[in-house]
Design a protein around this motif. Structure first.
Motif, PDB file in Angstrom:
ATOM      1  N   UNK A  36       0.853  -1.186   0.000  1.00 43.45           N
ATOM      2  CA  UNK A  36       0.000   0.000   0.000  1.00 43.45           C
ATOM      3  C   UNK A  36       0.888   1.236   0.000  1.00 43.45           C
ATOM      4  N   UNK A  37       0.353   2.312  -0.521  1.00 48.83           N
ATOM      5  CA  UNK A  37       1.079   3.582  -0.564  1.00 48.83           C
ATOM      6  C   UNK A  37       0.307   4.599   0.269  1.00 48.83           C
ATOM      7  N   UNK A  38       1.017   5.272   1.153  1.00 48.70           N
ATOM      8  CA  UNK A  38       0.425   6.263   2.054  1.00 48.70           C
ATOM      9  C   UNK A  38       1.076   7.613   1.758  1.00 48.70           C
ATOM     10  N   UNK A  39       0.283   8.659   1.752  1.00 51.09           N
ATOM     11  CA  UNK A  39       0.813  10.013   1.638  1.00 51.09           C
ATOM     12  C   UNK A  39       0.435  10.781   2.897  1.00 51.09           C
ATOM     13  N   UNK A  40       1.421  11.478   3.448  1.00 47.98           N
ATOM     14  CA  UNK A  40       1.240  12.292   4.642  1.00 47.98           C
ATOM     15  C   UNK A  40       1.644  13.728   4.326  1.00 47.98           C
ATOM     16  N   UNK A  46       4.056  20.281  13.926  1.00 48.22           N
ATOM     17  CA  UNK A  46       2.939  19.349  14.074  1.00 48.22           C
ATOM     18  C   UNK A  46       3.370  17.956  13.635  1.00 48.22           C
ATOM     19  N   UNK A  47       2.638  16.971  14.086  1.00 48.68           N
ATOM     20  CA  UNK A  47       2.878  15.592  13.659  1.00 48.68           C
ATOM     21  C   UNK A  47       2.361  15.407  12.229  1.00 48.68           C
ATOM     22  N   UNK A  48       2.920  14.456  11.485  1.00 54.36           N
ATOM     23  CA  UNK A  48       2.400  14.176  10.135  1.00 54.36           C
ATOM     24  C   UNK A  48       0.940  13.732  10.197  1.00 54.36           C
ATOM     25  N   UNK A  49       0.167  14.130   9.169  1.00 52.68           N
ATOM     26  CA  UNK A  49      -1.248  13.758   9.045  1.00 52.68           C
ATOM     27  C   UNK A  49      -1.413  12.919   7.790  1.00 52.68           C
ATOM     28  N   UNK A  50      -2.152  11.817   7.889  1.00 52.78           N
ATOM     29  CA  UNK A  50      -2.430  10.995   6.719  1.00 52.78           C
ATOM     30  C   UNK A  50      -3.348  11.754   5.769  1.00 52.78           C
ATOM     31  N   UNK A  51      -2.923  11.859   4.508  1.00 56.72           N
ATOM     32  CA  UNK A  51      -3.728  12.515   3.476  1.00 56.72           C
ATOM     33  C   UNK A  51      -4.532  11.475   2.711  1.00 56.72           C
ATOM     34  N   UNK A  62     -10.178  14.063  -0.421  1.00 57.85           N
ATOM     35  CA  UNK A  62     -11.018  15.210  -0.073  1.00 57.85           C
ATOM     36  C   UNK A  62     -10.262  16.420   0.460  1.00 57.85           C
ATOM     37  N   UNK A  63      -9.192  16.189   1.220  1.00 60.69           N
ATOM     38  CA  UNK A  63      -8.480  17.309   1.852  1.00 60.69           C
ATOM     39  C   UNK A  63      -6.996  17.015   1.923  1.00 60.69           C
ATOM     40  N   UNK A  64      -6.191  17.730   1.204  1.00 59.31           N
ATOM     41  CA  UNK A  64      -6.531  18.774   0.253  1.00 59.31           C
ATOM     42  C   UNK A  64      -7.141  18.165  -1.011  1.00 59.31           C
ATOM     43  N   UNK A  65      -8.024  18.892  -1.654  1.00 59.37           N
ATOM     44  CA  UNK A  65      -8.778  18.380  -2.795  1.00 59.37           C
ATOM     45  C   UNK A  65      -7.853  17.926  -3.916  1.00 59.37           C
ATOM     46  N   UNK A  90       2.998  22.583   2.973  1.00 60.66           N
ATOM     47  CA  UNK A  90       3.489  21.671   4.006  1.00 60.66           C
ATOM     48  C   UNK A  90       4.553  20.786   3.379  1.00 60.66           C
ATOM     49  N   UNK A  91       5.136  19.929   4.181  1.00 60.42           N
ATOM     50  CA  UNK A  91       6.020  18.888   3.669  1.00 60.42           C
ATOM     51  C   UNK A  91       5.153  17.661   3.419  1.00 60.42           C
ATOM     52  N   UNK A  92       5.218  17.116   2.203  1.00 63.14           N
ATOM     53  CA  UNK A  92       4.433  15.941   1.820  1.00 63.14           C
ATOM     54  C   UNK A  92       5.368  14.748   1.683  1.00 63.14           C
TER      55      UNK A  92
END
Length: 98
Positions: A36-40, A46-51, A62-65, A90-92
């Motif tokens: 699986x591939x995850x993008x944060x 702040x801590x990384x957020x799953x996109x 949905x966010x960011x669209x 942000x840093x992706x």
């Protein structure tokens, strides 16, 4: 477990666009077939957020669209930010997981 081998997972170190102009962020890992591939994304202090997360194919984000596309061989992905706003700066990161 998440792959952190920067020699085998490749992302552009810098990407820039203007507000409202779409941008494609890519992740290449030709030697790894990801389950699986995850993008944060990570904002300062702040801590990384799953996109988004996907196994293969294209799915809306949905966010960011935008959308996340994972290649059929699962060795690359692209996160498309369709209408980025200033607040999306942000840093992706892409990460590979089970």
């Amino acid at each position: 477990a998440v792959a952190a081998d920067t020699d085998r997972v490749q992302q552009e170190p810098w990407a820039e666009t203007t507000e409202g102009t779409g941008i494609n962020l890519t992740c290449l890992h030709p030697k790894i077939t990801a389950d699986s591939t995850h993008w944060y994304r990570q904002f300062p202090d702040q801590a990384p957020q799953l996109v988004a997360m996907a196994v293969r194919g294209t799915k809306p984000v949905p966010e960011p669209a935008g959308s996340l596309s994972v290649s059929d061989d699962r060795r690359s992905s692209a996160l498309w930010l369709g209408w980025p706003r200033r607040g999306d700066a942000a840093v992706y990161y892409c990460a590979l997981g089970p």
